[in-house]
Design a protein around this motif. Structure first.
Motif, PDB file in Angstrom:
ATOM      1  N   ARG A 196       0.909  -1.049  -0.120  1.00  0.00           N
ATOM      2  CA  ARG A 196       0.193  -0.095   0.091  1.00  0.00           C
ATOM      3  C   ARG A 196       0.797   1.276  -0.249  1.00  0.00           C
ATOM      4  O   ARG A 196       0.698   2.197   0.814  1.00  0.00           O
ATOM      5  CB  ARG A 196      -1.035  -0.155   1.365  1.00  0.00           C
ATOM      6  N   GLY A 197       1.962   1.225  -0.814  1.00  0.00           N
ATOM      7  CA  GLY A 197       2.686   2.473  -1.027  1.00  0.00           C
ATOM      8  C   GLY A 197       3.710   2.596  -0.150  1.00  0.00           C
ATOM      9  O   GLY A 197       4.466   3.573  -0.142  1.00  0.00           O
ATOM     10  N   ALA A 198       3.811   1.506   0.838  1.00  0.00           N
ATOM     11  CA  ALA A 198       4.909   1.783   1.790  1.00  0.00           C
ATOM     12  C   ALA A 198       6.024   0.753   1.406  1.00  0.00           C
ATOM     13  O   ALA A 198       5.751  -0.317   1.106  1.00  0.00           O
ATOM     14  CB  ALA A 198       4.254   1.493   3.351  1.00  0.00           C
ATOM     15  N   LEU A 199       7.247   0.892   1.928  1.00  0.00           N
ATOM     16  CA  LEU A 199       8.362   0.116   1.861  1.00  0.00           C
ATOM     17  C   LEU A 199       8.363  -0.748   3.252  1.00  0.00           C
ATOM     18  O   LEU A 199       8.420  -0.048   4.110  1.00  0.00           O
ATOM     19  CB  LEU A 199       9.653   0.824   1.611  1.00  0.00           C
ATOM     20  N   VAL A 200       8.213  -2.117   3.107  1.00  0.00           N
ATOM     21  CA  VAL A 200       8.156  -2.709   4.188  1.00  0.00           C
ATOM     22  C   VAL A 200       8.996  -4.101   4.153  1.00  0.00           C
ATOM     23  O   VAL A 200       9.599  -4.404   2.910  1.00  0.00           O
ATOM     24  CB  VAL A 200       6.628  -3.268   4.629  1.00  0.00           C
ATOM     25  N   VAL A 201       9.361  -4.765   5.244  1.00  0.00           N
ATOM     26  CA  VAL A 201      10.182  -6.035   5.250  1.00  0.00           C
ATOM     27  C   VAL A 201       8.914  -6.849   5.950  1.00  0.00           C
ATOM     28  O   VAL A 201       8.338  -6.969   6.889  1.00  0.00           O
ATOM     29  CB  VAL A 201      11.149  -5.942   6.299  1.00  0.00           C
ATOM     30  N   GLU A 202       8.560  -8.012   5.195  1.00  0.00           N
ATOM     31  CA  GLU A 202       7.592  -9.045   5.327  1.00  0.00           C
ATOM     32  C   GLU A 202       8.463  -9.965   6.485  1.00  0.00           C
ATOM     33  O   GLU A 202       9.484 -10.240   6.353  1.00  0.00           O
ATOM     34  CB  GLU A 202       6.955  -9.815   4.347  1.00  0.00           C
ATOM     35  N   PRO A 217       4.119  -6.577   9.005  1.00  0.00           N
ATOM     36  CA  PRO A 217       5.457  -6.257   8.244  1.00  0.00           C
ATOM     37  C   PRO A 217       6.003  -4.936   8.921  1.00  0.00           C
ATOM     38  O   PRO A 217       5.300  -4.233   9.512  1.00  0.00           O
ATOM     39  CB  PRO A 217       4.687  -6.104   7.078  1.00  0.00           C
ATOM     40  N   ALA A 218       7.161  -5.017   9.061  1.00  0.00           N
ATOM     41  CA  ALA A 218       8.060  -3.843   9.493  1.00  0.00           C
ATOM     42  C   ALA A 218       8.115  -2.791   8.455  1.00  0.00           C
ATOM     43  O   ALA A 218       8.548  -2.835   7.201  1.00  0.00           O
ATOM     44  CB  ALA A 218       9.418  -4.366   9.740  1.00  0.00           C
ATOM     45  N   LEU A 219       7.774  -1.607   9.030  1.00  0.00           N
ATOM     46  CA  LEU A 219       7.429  -0.426   8.114  1.00  0.00           C
ATOM     47  C   LEU A 219       8.625   0.269   7.897  1.00  0.00           C
ATOM     48  O   LEU A 219       9.281   0.841   8.894  1.00  0.00           O
ATOM     49  CB  LEU A 219       6.561   0.421   8.690  1.00  0.00           C
ATOM     50  N   LEU A 220       9.455   0.494   6.875  1.00  0.00           N
ATOM     51  CA  LEU A 220      10.641   1.012   6.824  1.00  0.00           C
ATOM     52  C   LEU A 220      10.433   2.573   6.244  1.00  0.00           C
ATOM     53  O   LEU A 220      11.250   3.534   6.668  1.00  0.00           O
ATOM     54  CB  LEU A 220      11.536   0.543   5.550  1.00  0.00           C
ATOM     55  N   LYS A 221       9.479   2.955   5.232  1.00  0.00           N
ATOM     56  CA  LYS A 221       9.206   4.104   4.612  1.00  0.00           C
ATOM     57  C   LYS A 221       7.801   4.346   4.463  1.00  0.00           C
ATOM     58  O   LYS A 221       7.221   3.425   3.774  1.00  0.00           O
ATOM     59  CB  LYS A 221      10.008   4.317   3.407  1.00  0.00           C
TER      60      LYS A 221
END
Ligand code: ARG
Length: 603
Positions: A304-310, A318-322
Motif C-alpha cells: 500500500r505504497g509503503a516500503l516494508v519487510v515481510e 510487516p516492518a514499516l521502513l518508509k
C-alpha cells in the motif's frame, strides 16, 4: 566466597562418595559431571530447621535407582561424604551428617564467619564485585524521554531500571555505556513550530516553560479540529525542518534546549547518569544505508505504497521502513541506531530498557536483523540479533489522580518527587527536628522512596503507586532500608571504636546472627543474577531480606526476655557483633547504591 562455594564442595564430595559406595551408579544416571551438577548440586535444599544443617540433600529419588531405602542410603553415604570433605585441601569447613532421608551439610560456623565477615570487612564496598565482565561491553539504553513533552512518570521506570543496571554491570567489571536516546524528531515538531509561531508570547519562555510548550501543543490539536489547514501548515513546517531551513531549525534547537534543561534537572534530583546522549535526529542521515542494504538483500517489498519487510511471523505486522510520503519511521531509526552502536562499540550486549507496550516494535526490529543476518550469511560474531535485548517492564498504576491535573492527564515526575520529599520532611520535623541536614536528608529519602517503588517488583509486573505504601518506614520500602542503614550507623557512632581485626567470630553463635551472615554471603551471587536477568529486583528484594534478618538480631531477647543489646559490657562480644554491624551496613549501602538510592547516616 559465598554459600555457593560450600555447596560446590559438598557436591564434589557427595558425587565421589556415591561413586565409591555404589560403583554402578553411573550406569543409571550417566555422566559423572551431570550427576554432580543435576542430581546433587541442583537438588540441595535449605532445611526448615536450621539445626539440621545449612543445606541438605534429600535422597528419596535415589531409593528406586539404588534399590535401597532412603535411610539406608544415608547411613552408608554420609560418613563417606564427610571423609571426602575432610580430605580436601584445605579441609572443607563443611561437615556431613545423616538424619532420616537427608544428608545434612553443616558448616563449621567459626570458619564460616571468619571467612565471610573477614572478606566483607576487607573489601568494603568492593564486596560482591567481580571481573566476569572484564573485556566485555554492555550498552544500556534507558530513560529516552520526548522533547517538548514534560517528563512524566511514564519515563520513570525506564530511567530507574536502566540506571540501576548500569551500576550493577559496572560492579561486575563490564565496560558499560549508559545511553539516553530522547525523541527529538518527528511530525510533532512541525506542529510545535506552527503553534509557537502563532500563539507564543514572551510569557511562554518564563516560568514552567515545558508546561507552556505543552499547552501550545494541546492548543494546536484543539484548533486543528476547527481549522484543518493547520495540519497542512504543520506538515510544511516539518518539511522545512527536514530541509534545514534556519528559522525552523532555530525553533527546534530551542525546544530541545528547554527540554534538556528540564530533563537534566530531573536527572540531577534522581542522581541518574548517562555516558552518552543522542536523540533520534542523530540517525537522520544513517537510515538510507540501512534501507538500501535491506533492498539489496531482497528483503523489502511495497505494501500500500509503503516500503516494508515481510516478517514471516503470523503474530507480527510487516516492518514499516518508509511511508508513502517518504517519512521514515521509528523502526528504521532503531535499525540504523543498532548498526551505529555496533560500529561504534562492538558490544557484547545491547539492552533497551523500554516498556512492554513496545514489545512488538522490538520483536520486529530483531526479526528484521535476523532476516538480514540469514540472507547475508553473517558469521555469529557479526550477528547483532543475539546481542540485542528488549528489557521490558510493566506499567506504573497511579492511584492518586490529584497528581494528574496540572497538565492534562500526564503525571509530572517532578510533582511526585516534590511531594514525596515534602511528606518526608514533615515527618522528620515531627520525629527528629534536631536532625542536622533536614532538607538534604528529606530529599535522599523522598526521592529514594519513589525510586524504590520502581524496583520493588519484578520488572515485568505492574507497579501500584500508593502514597501510604511508598513512604512507609516499616514496610517493604526504600525508606525502611535507609532507616535500617541509619540505625547501623548510629550503633557505630555509639560504639565509637574502630572494628578490630582480632575478633573472635565464634561468639556470634545465635541463630539470628548466623542467618545474617548467610544473607551476607549471598550478595555476590545476587548481583550476578541481577545482571544476568536484567533484574534489579533481585537486589531490592535481597536487601529487604538482609534488613529483616538484621532486625531480628537487633531485637533479639535473652532468656530473661530483655533485649540482648549489640553493645554491652562484654567487650569481646560487642566487638564481634559490631563486626557484623559493619558488614551489614557496608552491604546495605552498596546495595542501595546499586539501586540508585542514597544512604543517609542519620535520619
Ligand atoms: N522516546 C521513546 C518513547 O518515549 C522511547 C525510545 C525507546 N528507545 C528506542 N531505542 N526505541 O516512547
Amino acid at each position: 566466597m559465598a554459600l555457593e562455594i560450600y555447596k560446590e564442595a559438598f557436591a564434589i564430595a557427595a558425587a565421589a562418595a556415591f561413586r565409591e559406595s555404589y560403583p554402578d551408579i553411573h550406569r543409571e544416571v550417566g555422566d559423572a559431571e551431570v550427576f554432580q551438577r543435576q542430581f546433587v548440586y541442583a537438588a540441595l535444599e535449605k532445611p526448615k530447621d536450621p539445626r539440621m544443617g545449612r543445606f541438605a540433600l534429600p535422597v528419596f529419588k535415589f531409593a528406586k535407582l539404588l534399590k535401597e531405602s532412603p535411610p539406608a542410603i544415608v547411613g552408608r553415604v554420609a560418613p563417606v561424604i564427610d571423609r571426602h570433605l575432610r580430605a580436601m585441601t584445605p579441609p572443607s569447613p563443611v561437615h556431613c551428617t545423616g538424619t532420616g532421608a537427608f544428608l545434612n551439610a553443616g558448616i563449621d560456623s567459626a570458619s564460616l564467619l571468619k571467612q565471610a565477615l573477614g572478606a566483607i570487612l576487607d573489601s568494603a564496598v568492593a564486596y560482591g564485585a567481580s571481573s566476569i565482565g572484564s573485556g566485555k561491553t554492555v550498552l544500556v539504553e534507558y530513560s529516552s524521554p520526548n522533547i517538548a513533552k514534560p517528563f512524566g512518570v511514564g519515563h520513570l521506570r525506564s530511567t530507574v531500571i536502566g540506571n540501576s543496571l548500569r551500576r550493577i554491570f559496572k560492579k561486575l567489571g563490564y565496560n558499560v555505556v549508559g545511553i539516553n536516546y530522547p525523541g527529538d524528531w518527528g511530525t510533532q515538531f512541525g506542529k510545535m513550530i506552527v503553534a509557537y509561531r502563532l500563539w507564543s508570547t514572551p510569557e511562554t519562555l518564563r516560568g514552567d516553560v515545558v508546561a507552556n510548550l505543552l499547552e501550545l501543543y494541546v492548543r494546536f490539536h484543539t484548533e486543528a479540529e476547527k481549522h484543518p489547514e493547520l495540519e497542512d501548515q504543520a506538515r510544511a513546517a516539518f518539511k522545512s525542518l527536514e530541509s534545514a531551513e534556519p528559522e525552523a531549525v532555530r525553533l527546534w534547537e530551542e525546544f530541545k534546549q528547554i527540554s534538556h534543561a528540564e530533563f537534566d534537572r530531573i536527572y540531577g534530583i534522581l542522581g541518574v547518569e548517562f555516558d552518552l546522549v543522542y536523540g533520534e535526529s542523530f540517525l537522520n542521515d544513517k537510515m538510507e544505508a540501512v534501507i538500501s542494504r535491506l533492498e539489496k538483500d531482497g528483503l523489502t517489498s511495497m505494501s500500500r505504497g509503503a516500503l516494508v519487510v515481510e516478517l514471516d511471523d503470523p503474530n507480527l505486522p510487516p516492518a514499516l521502513l518508509k511511508k508513502q510520503d517518504g517519512a521514515t519511521l521509528y523502526l528504521t531509526r532503531d535499525l540504523a541506531g543498532a548498526f551505529w552502536r555496533w560500529a561504534e562499540y562492538r558490544f557484547d550486549l545491547s539492552l533497551y530498557v523500554v516498556g512492554s507496550s513496545q514489545a512488538d516494535h522490538f520483536r520486529q526490529m530483531l526479526k528484521v536483523l535476523e532476516l538480514l543476518e540469514q540472507k547475508e550469511q553473517l558469521p555469529d560474531m557479526e550477528r547483532l540479533s543475539s546481542r540485542i535485548k528488549h528489557v521490558d517492564f510493566g506499567w506504573i498504576k497511579f492511584g492518586d489522580k490529584s497528581m494528574s491535573t496540572r497538565r492534562g492527564n500526564i503525571i509530572i515526575l517532578e510533582d511526585v518527587l516534590d511531594r514525596a520529599v515534602a511528606l518526608v520532611k514533615q515527618r522528620i520535623m515531627e520525629k527528629n527536628p534536631d536532625l542536622a541536614e533536614i532538607d538534604k536528608t528529606a530529599s535522599i529519602i523522598g526521592v529514594g522512596a519513589v525510586i524504590f517503588t520502581q524496583l520493588s517488583a519484578r520488572r515485568q509486573r505492574d507497579v501500584n503507586f500508593v502514597w501510604e505504601d511508598v513512604l512507609n518506614f516499616d514496610g517493604e520500602t526504600g525508606p525502611y532500608l535507609q532507616y535500617t542503614h541509619a540505625r547501623l550507623c548510629s550503633l557505630e557512632r555509639n560504639y565509637n571504636k574502630p572494628v578490630g581485626s582480632d575478633i573472635d567470630f565464634s561468639l556470634l553463635d545465635h541463630e539470628e546472627e548466623i542467618r545474617v551472615v548467610e544473607a551476607l554471603l549471598e550478595f555476590p551471587a545476587i548481583v550476578a543474577d541481577a545482571a544476568a536477568q536484567y533484574e534489579p529486583y533481585y537486589v531490592s528484594s535481597y536487601l529487604l531480606r538482609l534488613a529483616a534478618a538484621f532486625n531480628k538480631v537487633y531485637q533479639r531477647k535473652d532468656e530473661a526476655g530483655r533485649i540482648d543489646k549489640i553493645i554491652s559490657d562484654n567487650a569481646e562480644l560487642s566487638a564481634a557483633r559490631m563486626a557484623l554491624v559493619k558488614a551489614v551496613r557496608t552491604v546495605l549501602k552498596e546495595g542501595l547504591y546499586l539501586l540508585g538510592l542514597g544512604a543517609p547516616e542519620e535520619m
